[in-house]
Design a protein around this motif. Structure first.
Motif, short mmCIF file in Angstrom:
data_model
loop_
_atom_site.label_atom_id
_atom_site.label_comp_id
_atom_site.label_asym_id
_atom_site.label_seq_id
_atom_site.Cartn_x
_atom_site.Cartn_y
_atom_site.Cartn_z
N LEU A 68 0.76 -1.21 0.05
CA LEU A 68 -0.07 -0.08 0.14
C LEU A 68 1.02 1.32 0.05
CD1 LEU A 68 -2.85 -1.14 2.61
CD2 LEU A 68 -2.99 -1.29 0.12
N HIS A 69 0.51 2.35 -0.49
CA HIS A 69 1.39 3.44 -0.95
C HIS A 69 0.71 4.68 -0.11
CE1 HIS A 69 3.59 5.45 -4.38
NE2 HIS A 69 3.92 6.16 -3.05
N TYR A 70 1.55 5.34 0.71
CA TYR A 70 1.01 6.44 1.57
C TYR A 70 2.15 7.66 1.27
CZ TYR A 70 -2.23 3.41 3.78
OH TYR A 70 -3.62 2.83 3.83
N GLN A 71 1.68 8.82 1.57
CA GLN A 71 2.56 9.96 1.44
C GLN A 71 3.23 10.30 2.58
OE1 GLN A 71 3.54 11.70 -1.42
NE2 GLN A 71 2.48 10.03 -2.28
N SER A 72 2.88 9.80 3.92
CA SER A 72 3.52 10.16 5.33
C SER A 72 3.27 8.85 6.26
CB SER A 72 2.91 11.48 5.62
OG SER A 72 1.69 11.10 6.31
N GLY A 73 4.16 8.86 7.24
CA GLY A 73 3.93 7.85 8.16
C GLY A 73 2.74 8.00 9.04
N ASP A 74 2.26 9.25 9.11
CA ASP A 74 1.18 9.63 9.92
C ASP A 74 -0.09 9.12 9.15
OD1 ASP A 74 -0.28 10.85 12.19
OD2 ASP A 74 -0.82 12.42 10.72
N GLU A 75 -0.22 9.06 7.88
CA GLU A 75 -1.20 8.65 7.20
C GLU A 75 -1.21 7.07 7.33
OE1 GLU A 75 -1.13 9.69 3.09
OE2 GLU A 75 -1.35 11.53 3.26
N ILE A 76 0.13 6.39 7.27
CA ILE A 76 -0.05 4.83 7.61
C ILE A 76 -0.56 4.42 8.76
CG2 ILE A 76 1.52 2.94 7.93
CD1 ILE A 76 3.38 4.19 5.78
N ALA A 77 -0.09 5.27 10.01
CA ALA A 77 -0.64 4.84 11.21
C ALA A 77 -2.18 4.94 11.28
CB ALA A 77 0.04 5.89 12.25
N LYS A 78 -2.69 6.10 11.02
CA LYS A 78 -4.00 6.25 10.82
C LYS A 78 -5.05 5.33 10.09
CE LYS A 78 -3.82 11.18 11.66
NZ LYS A 78 -4.06 12.84 11.09
N SER A 79 -4.18 4.72 9.23
CA SER A 79 -4.87 3.58 8.18
C SER A 79 -4.99 2.29 8.80
CB SER A 79 -4.39 3.57 6.67
OG SER A 79 -2.98 2.86 6.95
N LEU A 80 -4.34 2.10 9.84
CA LEU A 80 -4.12 0.73 10.56
C LEU A 80 -5.41 0.11 10.51
CD1 LEU A 80 -2.36 -1.61 11.95
CD2 LEU A 80 -2.73 -0.28 14.16
N HIS A 81 -6.65 0.56 11.22
CA HIS A 81 -7.89 -0.42 11.17
C HIS A 81 -8.47 -0.40 9.85
CE1 HIS A 81 -8.30 0.37 15.97
NE2 HIS A 81 -7.25 -0.15 15.36
N ALA A 82 -8.43 0.80 9.11
CA ALA A 82 -9.16 0.77 7.84
C ALA A 82 -8.43 -0.43 6.98
CB ALA A 82 -9.10 2.01 7.18
N THR A 83 -7.37 -0.57 7.00
CA THR A 83 -6.60 -1.46 5.92
C THR A 83 -5.88 -2.83 6.56
OG1 THR A 83 -4.30 -0.54 6.18
CG2 THR A 83 -5.81 0.41 4.52
N ASP A 84 -6.00 -2.70 7.97
CA ASP A 84 -5.38 -3.73 8.62
C ASP A 84 -3.98 -4.39 8.17
OD1 ASP A 84 -7.28 -4.51 10.65
OD2 ASP A 84 -8.66 -5.50 9.23
N TRP A 85 -3.10 -3.19 7.74
CA TRP A 85 -1.77 -3.80 7.02
C TRP A 85 -1.25 -4.49 8.43
CZ3 TRP A 85 1.44 -1.56 10.71
CH2 TRP A 85 1.11 -0.25 11.35
N VAL A 86 -0.08 -5.26 7.89
CA VAL A 86 0.56 -6.10 8.88
C VAL A 86 1.86 -5.75 9.16
CG1 VAL A 86 1.74 -8.55 9.07
CG2 VAL A 86 -0.41 -8.03 7.91
N VAL A 87 2.64 -5.02 8.22
CA VAL A 87 4.05 -4.44 8.51
C VAL A 87 4.17 -3.40 7.61
CG1 VAL A 87 6.33 -4.82 8.08
CG2 VAL A 87 5.10 -6.58 8.95
N ALA A 88 4.57 -2.19 8.43
CA ALA A 88 4.80 -1.02 7.65
C ALA A 88 6.00 -0.15 7.99
CB ALA A 88 3.53 0.03 8.14
N GLY A 89 6.64 0.89 7.26
CA GLY A 89 7.66 1.61 7.49
C GLY A 89 7.45 3.08 7.70
N ILE A 90 7.48 3.42 9.06
CA ILE A 90 7.18 4.60 9.60
C ILE A 90 8.14 5.31 10.34
CG2 ILE A 90 4.66 4.33 9.28
CD1 ILE A 90 4.63 4.05 12.19
N GLY A 91 8.13 6.56 10.58
CA GLY A 91 9.14 7.38 11.26
C GLY A 91 8.69 7.17 12.89
N MET A 92 9.90 7.56 13.38
CA MET A 92 9.85 7.57 15.09
C MET A 92 8.54 8.26 15.54
SD MET A 92 10.47 9.16 18.18
CE MET A 92 11.36 10.39 17.19
#
Length: 352
Positions: A61-85
């Motif tokens: 899945l493709h996002y523009q920021s780590g904050d977007e990735i974190a907020k999408s956790l429940h919506a997409t149920d991603w398993v592993v992600a790369g995000i900033g501290m």
């Protein structure tokens, strides 16, 4: 006739083995990445079918920021992600994510820019402990800053201002998507731009002048590999396989001629980021990101008798920093200080 029949069976078996249907039983594992360096490894792994070799099918899945990735956790149920501290620690879903590895250190790839005629450029080295920083308290305060909220760029901005005894309250903040922030700055909006690679390249090409980065501010900026905690508790072997793929990528990048890696990186940038890179820029960006192989990461995560480690030490410093800035609520501080969402179990498992 029997020989022909037997040969046909062999050929049919070979066709089955190398056809898409042969992968029908693969486990699809959803992962989430930004438009930047750490997404290169899963992208290349898909190209080389490293995931299929382990019986999994990585969905990226493709996002523009780590904050977007974190907020999408429940919506997409991603398993592993790369995000900033920062989102890894401060997102509302931070308690549902395990820090299981380090994708890279991007300290040199996050930067602060001004327009080439900015008065900020008239002063350098005013802060003795940070001699490479441009600007002064008087020249920076009340300026309009374009950035992206809850990202590594915001952390760099926060720390950079702190080096001049300033805070986010001392400047005028305008938060945009990073691409929009770069475009707005080019159009003349704002006095200061804080962004990360690849948008740093746009800044350089547009003639903006870099006045600070993670290194000149003496700030480590790790991109973490995080796992969905609920999923990880049920299917730890899937987390291990994703990490196996990632560390295979790190080994490949560190043991392959740089020009060969850069050629693939240029293709990745065009397809994933939507941007053309020349060879020189690709090589520069690869050098701006530090990678840590598996053995080194095991050492970085390994806890001592006091239950501390290099990684936990770093995170505690950042938690204390945010707490001093009043950015952590009391109800979250105790949980954060426990750092019970940092796990080296998966690293140790794949090392064995």
């Amino acid at each position: 006739m029997k020989l022909i029949t037997a040969l046909n069976i062999v050929l049919l078996n070979m066709l089955f083995l190398f056809s898409p249907s042969a992968y029908a039983d693969e486990t699809e594992i959803t992962t989430a990445w930004q438009s930047e360096h750490e997404a290169f490894i899963p992208w290349y792994a898909k190209k080389m079918q490293w995931d299929k070799e382990l019986g999994i099918n990585l969905k990226l899945l493709h996002y523009q920021s780590g904050d977007e990735i974190a907020k999408s956790l429940h919506a997409t149920d991603w398993v592993v992600a790369g995000i900033g501290m920062k989102p890894a620690l401060t997102s509302i879903y931070a308690h549902q994510m395990l820090l299981v590895g380090i994708a890279n250190n991007e300290s040199n790839a996050n930067a602060v820019y001004v327009h080439k005629d900015s008065p900020v450029l008239s002063v350098k080295g005013q802060v003795p402990d940070y001699p490479d920083l441009y600007g002064s308290k008087e020249l920076i305060q009340n300026k309009t800053v374009l950035y992206t909220q809850n990202t590594s760029a915001e952390l760099l901005l926060d720390v950079w201002l702190n080096r001049f005894a300033l805070s986010l309250k001392d400047v005028k903040l305008k938060s945009f998507d990073p691409r929009a922030a770069s475009g707005a700055f080019k159009a003349g909006m704002g006095d200061i731009l804080v962004t990360w690679s690849p948008f740093t390249f746009f800044a350089e090409k547009n003639g903006f002048t870099q006045i600070a980065n993670g290194s000149t501010c003496k700030l480590d900026q790790y991109v973490f590999l995080v796992a969905n905690q609920d999923y990880a508790s049920q299917y730890p072997e899937h987390i291990e396989k994703v990490l196996q793929v990632y560390f295979k990528g790190i080994d490949w990048m560190q043991n392959t001629p740089k020009e060969e890696v850069a050629k693939e990186y240029m293709e990745f940038y065009k397809e994933w980021v939507g941007q053309d890179l020349d060879m020189e820029t690709a090589l520069i960006d690869l050098d701006l990101h530090t990678l840590y192989p598996l053995a080194e990461q095991i050492n970085m995560f390994r806890v001592n008798e006091e239950n501390q480690s290099i990684v936990k030490d770093f995170l505690l410093k950042m938690i204390n920093y945010y707490n001093e800035q009043g950015k952590i609520e009391d109800k979250d501080l105790t949980r954060l200080l426990r750092l019970d969402n940092v796990s080296d179990n998966f690293l140790k498992a794949i090392h064995k």
